[in-house]
Each structure stands twice: as structure tokens, then as C-alpha cells.
Design a protein around this motif. Sequence first.
Motif, PDB file in Angstrom:
ATOM      1  N   LEU A 196      31.404  29.174  34.548  1.00 55.72           N
ATOM      2  CA  LEU A 196      31.375  27.793  35.026  1.00 55.72           C
ATOM      3  C   LEU A 196      31.180  27.683  36.533  1.00 55.72           C
ATOM      4  CD1 LEU A 196      34.281  26.365  32.865  1.00 55.72           C
ATOM      5  CD2 LEU A 196      31.839  25.928  32.574  1.00 55.72           C
ATOM      6  N   LEU A 197      31.494  28.737  37.261  1.00 55.03           N
ATOM      7  CA  LEU A 197      31.443  28.691  38.722  1.00 55.03           C
ATOM      8  C   LEU A 197      30.747  29.941  39.266  1.00 55.03           C
ATOM      9  CD1 LEU A 197      32.377  26.636  40.792  1.00 55.03           C
ATOM     10  CD2 LEU A 197      34.537  27.858  40.955  1.00 55.03           C
ATOM     11  N   CYS A 235      40.520  27.096  32.081  1.00 55.06           N
ATOM     12  CA  CYS A 235      41.128  28.429  32.065  1.00 55.06           C
ATOM     13  C   CYS A 235      42.221  28.445  30.993  1.00 55.06           C
ATOM     14  CB  CYS A 235      41.721  28.777  33.426  1.00 55.06           C
ATOM     15  SG  CYS A 235      42.497  30.407  33.434  1.00 55.06           S
ATOM     16  N   ALA A 291      36.380  24.596  35.860  1.00 55.59           N
ATOM     17  CA  ALA A 291      36.811  25.977  35.652  1.00 55.59           C
ATOM     18  C   ALA A 291      38.339  26.059  35.604  1.00 55.59           C
ATOM     19  CB  ALA A 291      36.258  26.871  36.754  1.00 55.59           C
ATOM     20  N   THR A 301      35.576  32.859  31.556  1.00 57.69           N
ATOM     21  CA  THR A 301      35.190  31.449  31.494  1.00 57.69           C
ATOM     22  C   THR A 301      34.914  30.899  32.888  1.00 57.69           C
ATOM     23  OG1 THR A 301      36.543  31.155  29.515  1.00 57.69           O
ATOM     24  CG2 THR A 301      35.896  29.160  30.693  1.00 57.69           C
ATOM     25  N   CYS A 302      35.765  31.221  33.841  1.00 59.69           N
ATOM     26  CA  CYS A 302      35.604  30.686  35.198  1.00 59.69           C
ATOM     27  C   CYS A 302      34.329  31.203  35.856  1.00 59.69           C
ATOM     28  CB  CYS A 302      36.818  30.999  36.057  1.00 59.69           C
ATOM     29  SG  CYS A 302      37.182  32.755  36.220  1.00 59.69           S
ATOM     30  N   THR A 303      33.986  32.449  35.606  1.00 61.69           N
ATOM     31  CA  THR A 303      32.780  32.990  36.231  1.00 61.69           C
ATOM     32  C   THR A 303      31.521  32.378  35.642  1.00 61.69           C
ATOM     33  OG1 THR A 303      32.793  34.906  34.748  1.00 61.69           O
ATOM     34  CG2 THR A 303      33.857  35.162  36.898  1.00 61.69           C
TER      35      THR A 303
END
Length: 70
Positions: free
Chosen positions: A21-22, A60, A56, A17-19
Motif C-alpha cells: 500500500l505504501l 495492518c 496502510a 500489506t503496508c509495503t
Amino acid sequence: MTRRLHIDWTACDGRGTCTELLAEVLVEDDWGFPLARDGSPRPAVPAGLEAAARQAVDRCPLLALRLVQD
């Protein structure tokens, strides 16, 4: 002050998810875990991407990301 991302590797399970969004700061390794594009253990977050970094962190599912200040 520079904001950086702290990734708690013991909590992360590689959902990605973080990768998503960012993507300007993080990439996925072969197993879906986030890595800093610049190779640093705590990647810097450019001022223009702080909102995306906060999103992000907030999204998480395992609370494996934190924004920290230098």
C-alpha cells in the motif's frame, strides 16, 4: 509538521500489506518485513502520500504501524 511511520517490530509479522500500500516509502526485506526506502527508523511520509499511509496503518492486521508527528 512532518508525519512519520512508526513500525512496532515486536508486533509485525511480515505480511507485507503496508509495503504493498505504501511502496513509495517502504520496501520488504528478505523475510517480508517493512523497511524504509531511505533507511531511516521512522520514515517520513510525503504530504501527497498521507492517505496511502493512513490506509496502510488501518489495514495492518497486527496494528504494527502508527502515524506520528515530528
